[in-house]
Design a protein around this motif. Structure first.
Motif, mmCIF file in Angstrom:
data_model
loop_
_atom_site.group_PDB
_atom_site.id
_atom_site.type_symbol
_atom_site.label_atom_id
_atom_site.label_comp_id
_atom_site.label_asym_id
_atom_site.label_seq_id
_atom_site.Cartn_x
_atom_site.Cartn_y
_atom_site.Cartn_z
ATOM 1 N N THR B 176 0.826 -1.206 0.000
ATOM 2 C CA THR B 176 0.000 0.000 0.000
ATOM 3 C C THR B 176 0.864 1.263 0.000
ATOM 4 O O THR B 176 2.048 1.220 0.338
ATOM 5 C CB THR B 176 -0.887 0.046 1.248
ATOM 6 O OG1 THR B 176 -0.043 0.132 2.408
ATOM 7 C CG2 THR B 176 -1.772 -1.191 1.354
ATOM 8 N N ASP B 177 0.248 2.370 -0.363
ATOM 9 C CA ASP B 177 0.944 3.658 -0.287
ATOM 10 C C ASP B 177 1.394 3.937 1.146
ATOM 11 O O ASP B 177 2.489 4.465 1.372
ATOM 12 C CB ASP B 177 0.024 4.786 -0.760
ATOM 13 C CG ASP B 177 -0.024 4.890 -2.274
ATOM 14 O OD1 ASP B 177 0.717 4.149 -2.959
ATOM 15 O OD2 ASP B 177 -0.810 5.712 -2.780
ATOM 16 N N HIS B 178 0.512 3.635 2.099
ATOM 17 C CA HIS B 178 0.879 3.894 3.494
ATOM 18 C C HIS B 178 2.130 3.118 3.882
ATOM 19 O O HIS B 178 3.044 3.663 4.525
ATOM 20 C CB HIS B 178 -0.275 3.525 4.431
ATOM 21 C CG HIS B 178 0.040 3.740 5.878
ATOM 22 N ND1 HIS B 178 0.515 2.741 6.689
ATOM 23 C CD2 HIS B 178 -0.015 4.852 6.652
ATOM 24 C CE1 HIS B 178 0.726 3.232 7.913
ATOM 25 N NE2 HIS B 178 0.397 4.504 7.918
ATOM 26 N N PHE B 180 4.402 2.065 1.822
ATOM 27 C CA PHE B 180 5.524 2.653 1.077
ATOM 28 C C PHE B 180 6.106 3.819 1.867
ATOM 29 O O PHE B 180 7.325 3.952 2.023
ATOM 30 C CB PHE B 180 5.049 3.123 -0.300
ATOM 31 C CG PHE B 180 6.171 3.524 -1.216
ATOM 32 C CD1 PHE B 180 6.667 2.631 -2.164
ATOM 33 C CD2 PHE B 180 6.744 4.787 -1.140
ATOM 34 C CE1 PHE B 180 7.710 2.993 -3.013
ATOM 35 C CE2 PHE B 180 7.798 5.159 -1.980
ATOM 36 C CZ PHE B 180 8.285 4.248 -2.922
ATOM 37 N N LEU B 181 5.227 4.666 2.377
ATOM 38 C CA LEU B 181 5.675 5.840 3.134
ATOM 39 C C LEU B 181 6.312 5.425 4.455
ATOM 40 O O LEU B 181 7.339 5.991 4.867
ATOM 41 C CB LEU B 181 4.489 6.783 3.379
ATOM 42 C CG LEU B 181 4.816 8.095 4.099
ATOM 43 C CD1 LEU B 181 5.844 8.912 3.335
ATOM 44 C CD2 LEU B 181 3.532 8.909 4.312
ATOM 45 N N TYR B 182 5.703 4.462 5.113
ATOM 46 C CA TYR B 182 6.281 3.962 6.363
ATOM 47 C C TYR B 182 7.708 3.472 6.123
ATOM 48 O O TYR B 182 8.640 3.801 6.867
ATOM 49 C CB TYR B 182 5.398 2.837 6.930
ATOM 50 C CG TYR B 182 6.026 2.081 8.070
ATOM 51 C CD1 TYR B 182 6.596 2.754 9.151
ATOM 52 C CD2 TYR B 182 6.067 0.685 8.069
ATOM 53 C CE1 TYR B 182 7.181 2.053 10.197
ATOM 54 C CE2 TYR B 182 6.650 -0.011 9.116
ATOM 55 C CZ TYR B 182 7.211 0.673 10.170
ATOM 56 O OH TYR B 182 7.801 -0.010 11.191
ATOM 57 N N ARG B 184 9.662 4.294 3.685
ATOM 58 C CA ARG B 184 10.514 5.441 3.352
ATOM 59 C C ARG B 184 11.048 6.104 4.623
ATOM 60 O O ARG B 184 12.222 6.467 4.716
ATOM 61 C CB ARG B 184 9.710 6.451 2.519
ATOM 62 C CG ARG B 184 10.519 7.674 2.143
ATOM 63 C CD ARG B 184 9.757 8.614 1.233
ATOM 64 N NE ARG B 184 10.521 9.843 1.036
ATOM 65 C CZ ARG B 184 10.075 10.915 0.393
ATOM 66 N NH1 ARG B 184 8.876 10.904 -0.150
ATOM 67 N NH2 ARG B 184 10.824 11.988 0.264
ATOM 68 N N VAL B 185 10.165 6.257 5.585
ATOM 69 C CA VAL B 185 10.550 6.852 6.870
ATOM 70 C C VAL B 185 11.620 5.996 7.556
ATOM 71 O O VAL B 185 12.599 6.515 8.118
ATOM 72 C CB VAL B 185 9.292 7.028 7.753
ATOM 73 C CG1 VAL B 185 9.656 7.175 9.222
ATOM 74 C CG2 VAL B 185 8.481 8.228 7.270
ATOM 75 N N GLU B 188 14.893 6.515 5.723
ATOM 76 C CA GLU B 188 15.493 7.833 5.964
ATOM 77 C C GLU B 188 16.155 7.919 7.335
ATOM 78 O O GLU B 188 17.093 8.698 7.528
ATOM 79 C CB GLU B 188 14.421 8.921 5.823
ATOM 80 C CG GLU B 188 13.992 9.099 4.384
ATOM 81 C CD GLU B 188 12.871 10.118 4.193
ATOM 82 O OE1 GLU B 188 12.694 10.579 3.063
ATOM 83 O OE2 GLU B 188 12.169 10.435 5.185
ATOM 84 N N MET B 221 5.450 1.519 15.212
ATOM 85 C CA MET B 221 4.543 0.892 14.250
ATOM 86 C C MET B 221 4.532 -0.634 14.327
ATOM 87 O O MET B 221 3.570 -1.266 13.913
ATOM 88 C CB MET B 221 4.956 1.298 12.828
ATOM 89 C CG MET B 221 4.704 2.750 12.492
ATOM 90 S SD MET B 221 2.943 3.146 12.389
ATOM 91 C CE MET B 221 2.523 2.275 10.862
ATOM 92 N N PHE B 302 0.275 -1.619 10.290
ATOM 93 C CA PHE B 302 0.548 -1.217 8.892
ATOM 94 C C PHE B 302 0.150 -2.257 7.862
ATOM 95 O O PHE B 302 0.156 -1.958 6.669
ATOM 96 C CB PHE B 302 2.003 -0.757 8.710
ATOM 97 C CG PHE B 302 3.047 -1.724 9.168
ATOM 98 C CD1 PHE B 302 3.486 -1.715 10.477
ATOM 99 C CD2 PHE B 302 3.616 -2.611 8.281
ATOM 100 C CE1 PHE B 302 4.469 -2.595 10.905
ATOM 101 C CE2 PHE B 302 4.601 -3.489 8.693
ATOM 102 C CZ PHE B 302 5.026 -3.483 10.012
#
Lengths: 356, 356
Positions: B176-178, B180-182, B184-185, B188, B221, B302
């Motif tokens: 999911t996009d969520h 993907f962002l998780y 990414r975080v 980073e 998470m 997630f």
């Protein structure tokens, strides 16, 4: 002259407000703010009997402005034709006394030297301002979201005789360990940026990378998984997730001052009304005499409904009223057209409930 | 000689396993791994008819070892007295060919030069190994958790004739996009550490601060809010949240190689069986002929249940079987005594279900 001249914290972005000094504010953690200024926005007219006041507090990163734009007006529960609505910006939010603007008598508190401020300090300062500046001794309603809910609970526990009704939205009376850790992660996104320099940067732009990472962590936890799944942001005019992050969430936070955000986060981590009762949360909440509606947002990922339920059980005569919003915690921004009608309905019912 | 000699990736911590070369692996994103090695752990004996094989894939940061310790054994559904159970470590996990150990024929792929590997590449490599090394053409069951669920779906869609039964646990067929962002975080937190040096550090210890931040984000998470609220970690011998972070979650991740974690995360972000059908997820899932039990964990923050539900609806004859675990996603570690009995019951029922 401000310690740092950050144009975000100005009337251009936050409309009309007054800066009111409440003098020296001694702090719960020790030390004091020599000349504490609070930014105040008011709506409506205080009645002669001074019995129509509503107090609204601000959330993390927020100011009075979101309430002006979304929550207050004729047709809303927060109706300035009927009530005198006072919003006081929390200490550290960039408008009230904050790390980035500490100057003059507060110059020794600038930037990384800013003292630790607690929710209780805010509420003491707010009560003093309302009493000394406006002569307000009774509030028909205290409300706020997230950190504003923390302040709402602090008001209701600390000054039960002054608060007739309370409506904490999407926030708890005692911060949870999970929230403490979440906030730590947010803080570390900022403080790990080499440009942060231990809080002694010369412009928030030097900490842009850290502020952007902090924004993306909000993207993970601030909205619900379903917000992203349903691509709700397309309704806000953004093409995809990256456009929404780059066009909304990142610029929202990168405009802000890192030390200010950190001061609020330290405060958020330690919100806890049980400080008044030696750690006994039930006893603290048992002090509340305000008629209380507890208003969680159903899709909130870090202030989940069940955390509100356990607290609400300790508040006499309180009611749990769940707000439905796929945006999750950041539903507080009131961008979902279904959000404000729910908030208004709850606050109207609460305001229409007779209290002793 | 390894590109980096990290003692975590050794038999001392991961017990017996074999390194098997499958030769050159051409990659979906272009390029190839000249001499791809896969770490393989097996349990039980392959029948003469080669019809009793089960394949298990690994999750993010995991290896075969957690399955050896928690999931496999007499009394478990994954019973080596009955089945020949093969676990292949995913590419990039530090045991199979990975950034930190790319040497010899793979030396050009070392560290930051490691190519982008997809879930599909893993599954192609696994299928080749099972066929060429063991002569296995049919699997009674494919299972795995999280990224292992992604591989399970990839197997069932890509090789429907080879997979009799599938049991994806706590993971989706299309990321999911969520998520993907998780991810990414998480990435980073590592790449923002100045010690990361664009992937050209000389020891994972140089990236310790970033790895610790990454671990704490997992703390937010990976477990549920209720895990922290109930202080479940006290049952694991930790006094408080900080002790649990310092004694478990941080050392777990700081032992690992940053580039290896990043290789797996890049892969996780892009898990998507709809690549086989021009983006049509329903069509891709419609290819599955395996009898499938979809096994979300109820408190997963997630990979929530509802994301599994929407996918399960497209899989013919599949069933949704929710696993209850307050640990949330990291329930996969099987530290909750109520977890394995649920998994075993589901997998036993699935293995006992006749299939054509």
């Amino acid at each position: 002259m401000a310690a740092i001249d950050n144009p975000y914290y100005s009337h251009e972005f936050h409309g009309d407000y007054d800066l009111v000094s409440i003098g020296r504010l001694d702090l719960e953690e020790g030390g004091s703010i020599p000349d504490c200024h609070l930014a105040v926005a008011t709506f409506g007219t205080l009645s002669e009997a001074k019995d129509n006041a509503i107090f609204v507090s601000t959330w993390y990163s927020g100011t009075h402005q979101i309430f002006r734009e979304q929550y207050i007006g004729e047709g809303h529960a927060l109706d300035p034709s009927k009530y005198f609505i006072v919003i006081i910006d929390q200490i550290g939010n960039g408008l009230s006394t904050s790390p980035h603007n500490a100057n003059g008598a507060n110059a020794a508190l600038s930037m990384s030297a800013f003292p630790k401020v607690r929710i209780g300090d805010d509420v003491v300062a707010q009560e003093r301002l309302l009493r000394e500046h406006f002569g307000i001794e009774t509030l028909q309603l205290v409300t706020g979201g997230s950190m504003g809910a923390q302040q709402t609970y602090e008001w209701a526990v600390r000054f039960p005789d002054k608060v007739k009704r309370a409506a904490p939205i999407a926030g708890t009376a005692q911060n949870t360990d999970h929230d403490f850790l979440y906030v730590r992660v947010l803080m570390e996104a900022i403080t790990s940026d080499p440009g942060f320099h231990g809080g002694e940067y010369t412009s928030n732009a030097e900490v842009q990378a850290g502020l952007e990472r902090h924004a993306r962590i909000w993207g993970v936890m601030g909205f619900s998984t379903e917000f992203w799944k349903q691509k709700v942001y397309t309704g806000l005019g953004f093409e995809d997730m990256d456009a929404f992050l780059a066009g909304f969430l990142q610029p929202y936070f990168t405009a802000m001052d890192p030390n200010d955000l950190l001061a609020m986060m330290w405060k958020w981590q330690r919100g806890d009304v049980a400080r008044h009762t030696g750690g006994d949360l039930a006893a603290a909440l048992g002090r509340i005499t305000a008629k209380t509606f507890v208003l969680p947002i159903d899709e909130d990922m870090f202030f989940p409904i069940r955390d509100h339920v356990t607290e609400q059980a300790h508040i006499k005569g309180s009611e749990l009223r769940v707000i439905n919003d796929v945006l999750g915690h950041l539903g507080l921004f009131a961008v979902n057209p279904d959000y404000m009608p729910q908030i208004d309905a709850q606050l109207k019912e609460l305001l229409d409930t007779p209290v002793s």
